[in-house]
Design an enzyme around this catalytic site. Structure first.
Site, PDB file in Angstrom:
ATOM      1  N   GLU A 305      -9.062 -14.284 -18.118  1.00 48.88           N
ATOM      2  CA  GLU A 305      -9.654 -13.322 -19.056  1.00 48.88           C
ATOM      3  C   GLU A 305      -8.895 -13.306 -20.378  1.00 48.88           C
ATOM      4  OE1 GLU A 305     -12.433 -12.046 -18.600  1.00 48.88           O
ATOM      5  OE2 GLU A 305     -12.797 -11.843 -16.447  1.00 48.88           O
ATOM      6  N   ARG A 309     -10.731 -14.606 -23.841  1.00 47.66           N
ATOM      7  CA  ARG A 309     -10.999 -13.556 -24.838  1.00 47.66           C
ATOM      8  C   ARG A 309      -9.952 -13.551 -25.952  1.00 47.66           C
ATOM      9  NH1 ARG A 309     -13.889  -8.692 -21.414  1.00 47.66           N
ATOM     10  NH2 ARG A 309     -14.263  -9.901 -19.543  1.00 47.66           N
ATOM     11  N   ASP A 438     -19.266 -20.116 -11.808  1.00 49.32           N
ATOM     12  CA  ASP A 438     -20.130 -20.381 -12.963  1.00 49.32           C
ATOM     13  C   ASP A 438     -19.533 -21.271 -14.060  1.00 49.32           C
ATOM     14  OD1 ASP A 438     -18.340 -18.323 -13.521  1.00 49.32           O
ATOM     15  OD2 ASP A 438     -19.821 -16.925 -14.337  1.00 49.32           O
ATOM     16  N   GLU A 574     -25.386 -13.628 -21.014  1.00 50.69           N
ATOM     17  CA  GLU A 574     -25.803 -14.984 -20.623  1.00 50.69           C
ATOM     18  C   GLU A 574     -27.228 -15.356 -21.011  1.00 50.69           C
ATOM     19  OE1 GLU A 574     -24.120 -12.888 -18.634  1.00 50.69           O
ATOM     20  OE2 GLU A 574     -22.177 -13.897 -18.618  1.00 50.69           O
TER      21      GLU A 574
HETATM   22  C1  DMJ Z   1     -17.560 -13.120 -20.108  1.00 50.46           C
HETATM   23  O1  DMJ Z   1     -16.266 -12.688 -20.065  1.00 50.46           O
HETATM   24  C2  DMJ Z   1     -17.665 -14.597 -20.018  1.00 50.46           C
HETATM   25  O2  DMJ Z   1     -18.899 -15.011 -20.450  1.00 50.46           O
HETATM   26  C3  DMJ Z   1     -17.422 -15.102 -18.632  1.00 50.46           C
HETATM   27  O3  DMJ Z   1     -17.611 -16.476 -18.540  1.00 50.46           O
HETATM   28  C4  DMJ Z   1     -18.363 -14.431 -17.678  1.00 50.46           C
HETATM   29  N1  DMJ Z   1     -18.321 -13.026 -17.785  1.00 50.46           N
HETATM   30  C5  DMJ Z   1     -18.361 -12.411 -19.087  1.00 50.46           C
HETATM   31  C6  DMJ Z   1     -19.732 -12.106 -19.611  1.00 50.46           C
HETATM   32  O4  DMJ Z   1     -20.653 -11.763 -18.716  1.00 50.46           O
END
Ligand code: DMJ
Length: 674
Positions: A305, A309, A438, A574
């Site tokens: 994270e 970010r 994912d 998404e």
């Molecule tokens: C974000 O932090 C990123 O896109 C991550 O890959 C998946 N979750 C969140 C958004 O839904």
């Protein structure tokens, strides 16, 4: 008649001499063989004189006629002869070459299937250019980097087409060199090196903003983009008023929540402000970064994270603004995250204490999440390129190389956990493109693009995984027959799909744009329709976190079923992200319209009047969507950014041939732009 006796009497015959007489005894003479020139001339003349005038005329005529024929046939025979000679040379060459072609390297991967069908599909894609932009970019002027001309773009597409066709031809003769991979139409430029750039750090470049050469005049943004700017300002107002410098806004209680205590929303939103042209807000936020952002804190952060970010946000803001403050901060956090990689297997721990320099797995396990350890690569690789320090890239490349070799995959699909001690997958047998897996798939493709399409293992893993998705996870719902991506648990198919999976249409479209199989684009078109229906079939017009699709038609039932535990919406990006890619690559306005509907529904059900937007608990109840009192940082970092880009008709506003978005929507430069 040949006089053999006379010749024998005159001594050994001259083997190369033949006397032809015209039938008279005199021609031989009585006194033996006389072959002197004078005798021959005299004898011929006498014979000539003995002929009648008619005979002489006939002979002269014949002589003249034969001479003319001789000249004509000499010329045409020359041509015939020349072609015969050439043909035989050609034949010789072909005979020499055929064995060589046959002996060339056999294909390393299966030959493309339905190659002709793919070829047929591709021109459609190439020709689908977004319409001429009625509105040109808005962002700050130094974002306006030199755009490839439209004819250049078309040429690139044509070149790709040609490359695909050449590849198909090459496959026909089983001539596949190591530098070309063909997988259902996937193409790697034959002149590219197979050596992954991981072994050497790419030359750091100046930030992209400095590349500006022929800057176009910025023109006003359109109404939908303005609506996004307004939404951003409203969200920012809430953050500024009640959560400034903290991680997340709690818009209803007018307070904040802390996760890492690092101003997460502010950092995530920096490049969005830059792209939206919000200079004042950007400057204010920059001041906070300069004066108040301190990483020397005794705090545990999640490696994934904070990488996507914070590190991602700082790096992209550095590239867009050219301001080295952001690079310095990126280096600082990057270094502080490195202890995570000190594990027996080199598979990083999930958590790092950035003040103490220690790292650890979650309390209850020594496993890490597969998506987490394989979705930090774009950022660390870029940090190495910018700093010239290869340790960042080495650490994350090692993870990818290791995962590439692991067993436990199912046609390229990976399990969700990996053990930091053994380096092996754990909890085998469950395969999803949703949570915990994912972005593994997303980063396979995006790293390949970032590195200039040279790292073949990444492409192989990506292509294999998409085949795995097609084979195991695709089903169609009833009654609308929507194609969706389900899950596989120990051989059992589940019709469950996370909203997170809606990154996939965008990623597939990005791959097709970069020369991969055209059927990926077809699948992207089908899946984005499904993701849109996950909004459209719900009472608020907003998607829940998870849906279950109906596999059998039942009276009064829609395709989408929602379980009570899954009906929340976290303002996730998404679907909007994929709509953006789909619009960029097809120019089909319906994608903009769908995005516009979604924005309006966010405004209707999640907007908090005093500032900010909130996640909601119940997308099925328009009269009370049950606000959760939290605005996730990705709403500003991703959702609104992708909305703004979706509504733009300017392909140079973050040109996808120059930038690749990390999984938190932070654009990073492609090392070798197309
Ligand atoms: C974000 O932090 C990123 O896109 C991550 O890959 C998946 N979750 C969140 C958004 O839904």
């Amino acid at each position: 008649m040949y006089s053999g006796a006379a010749a024998a009497a005159a001594g050994p015959p001259r083997r190369d001499f033949i006397s032809v007489t015209l039938g008279s005894e005199e021609a031989v003479g009585v006194g033996g063989y006389n072959n002197s020139k004078a005798w021959r001339r005299r004898s011929c003349w006498r014979k000539w004189k003995q002929l009648s005038r008619l005979q002489r005329s006939v002979i002269l005529f014949l002589f003249a006629f034969l001479s003319v024929c001789g000249v004509i046939s000499y010329t045409s025979m020359g041509e015939v002869w020349k072609s015969i000679t050439n043909k035989s040379l050609d034949d010789q060459r072909t005979e020499q070459e055929i064995p060589r072609l046959k002996l060339a390297n056999p294909a390393v991967l299966p030959a493309p299937q339905k190659a002709d069908a793919n070829r047929g599909d591709y021109p459609e894609l190439s020709l689908q250019k977004p319409p001429k932009p009625p509105h040109v970019r808005r962002g700050p002027s130094n974002l306006q980097i030199k755009a490839p001309r439209r004819d250049t773009k078309l040429k690139i597409q044509q070149d790709t087409m040609r490359a695909v066709e050449e590849l198909v031809e090459a496959d026909k003769v089983e001539k596949t060199e190591k530098t070309i991979i063909s997988w259902r139409g996937a193409v790697i430029e034959p002149d590219q090196s197979t050596e992954p750039p991981s072994s050497k750090i790419m030359e750091p470049e100046k930030p992209s903003s400095v590349e500006a050469e022929d800057q176009k005049e910025p023109v006003p943004i359109n109404e939908r983009q303005l609506a996004v700017v307004e939404a951003f300002r409203h969200a920012w107002k809430g953050y500024k008023d009640f959560a400034w410098g903290h991680d997340e806004l709690k818009p209803l209680s007018k307070s904040y929540s802390e996760w890492f205590g690092l101003g997460l929303t502010l950092i995530d939103a920096l490049d969005t402000m830059w792209i939206l042209g919000l200079k004042e807000e950007f400057e204010e936020a920059r001041k906070w970064v300069a004066n108040d952002l301190v990483f020397d804190k005794n705090v545990d952060v999640n490696l994934f994270e904070s990488t996507i970010r914070i590190l991602g946000g700082l790096l992209s803001t550095y590239h867009l603004s050219g301001d080295t403050l952001f690079l310095e901060k990126a280096k600082d956090i990057g270094n502080r995250l490195m202890p995570a990689f000190k594990t027996p297997s080199k598979i990083p721990y999930s958590d790092v204490n950035i003040g103490r320099g220690t790292a650890h797995p979650p309390r209850w396990t020594s496993d890490s999440t597969v998506a987490e350890v394989t979705s930090i690569q774009l950022e660390f690789r870029e940090l190495s390129r910018l700093t010239g320090d290869e340790k960042f890239q080495k650490a994350v490349d090692e993870v990818m190389k290791h995962v590439h070799t692991l067993s436990g995959k199912n046609n390229g699909l990976v399990p969700m956990f990996i053990n930091t001690n053994s380096g092996q997958f754990t909890h085998l047998g469950v395969y999803t493109l949703g949570a915990r897996a994912d972005s593994y798939y997303e980063y396979l493709l995006k790293q390949w693009i970032q590195g200039g399409k040279k790292e073949n293992e990444l492409l192989e893993d990506y292509m294999r995984a998409i085949e795995g998705v097609k084979k195991h996870l695709l089903q169609r719902s009833e009654p609308k027959k929507l194609t969706f991506v389900g899950e596989l648990a120990h051989g059992h198919f589940s019709a469950k799909m996370d909203h997170l999976v809606c990154f996939l249409p965008g990623t597939l479209a990005l791959g097709a744009h970069n020369g991969l199989a055209a059927d990926h684009m077809k699948l992207a078109e089908t899946l984005i329709e499904t993701c849109y229906q996950m909004y459209a079939q719900v009472e608020t017009g907003l998607s829940p976190e998870i849906v279950h699709f109906n596999l059998h038609a039942q009276k009064g039932h829609k395709d989408v079923e929602i379980k009570p535990a899954d009906r929340h919406n976290l303002l996730r990006p998404e679907t909007v992200e994929s709509l953006f890619y789909m619009y960029r690559f097809t120019g089909d306005k319906k994608y903009q319209d769908w995005g516009w509907e979604i924005l309006q529904n966010f405004n209707r059900y999640t907007r908090v009047p005093t500032g900010g937007y909130t996640s909601i608990n119940n997308v099925q109840n328009p009269s009370n969507p049950e606000p959760r009192d939290k605005m996730e940082s990705f709403f500003l970092g991703e959702t609104l950014k992708y909305m703004f880009l979706l509504f733009s008709d300017d392909i140079d506003l973050i040109n996808l041939d120059k930038y690749v978005f990390n999984t938190e929507a932070h654009p990073l430069p492609i090392w070798v732009p197309a």
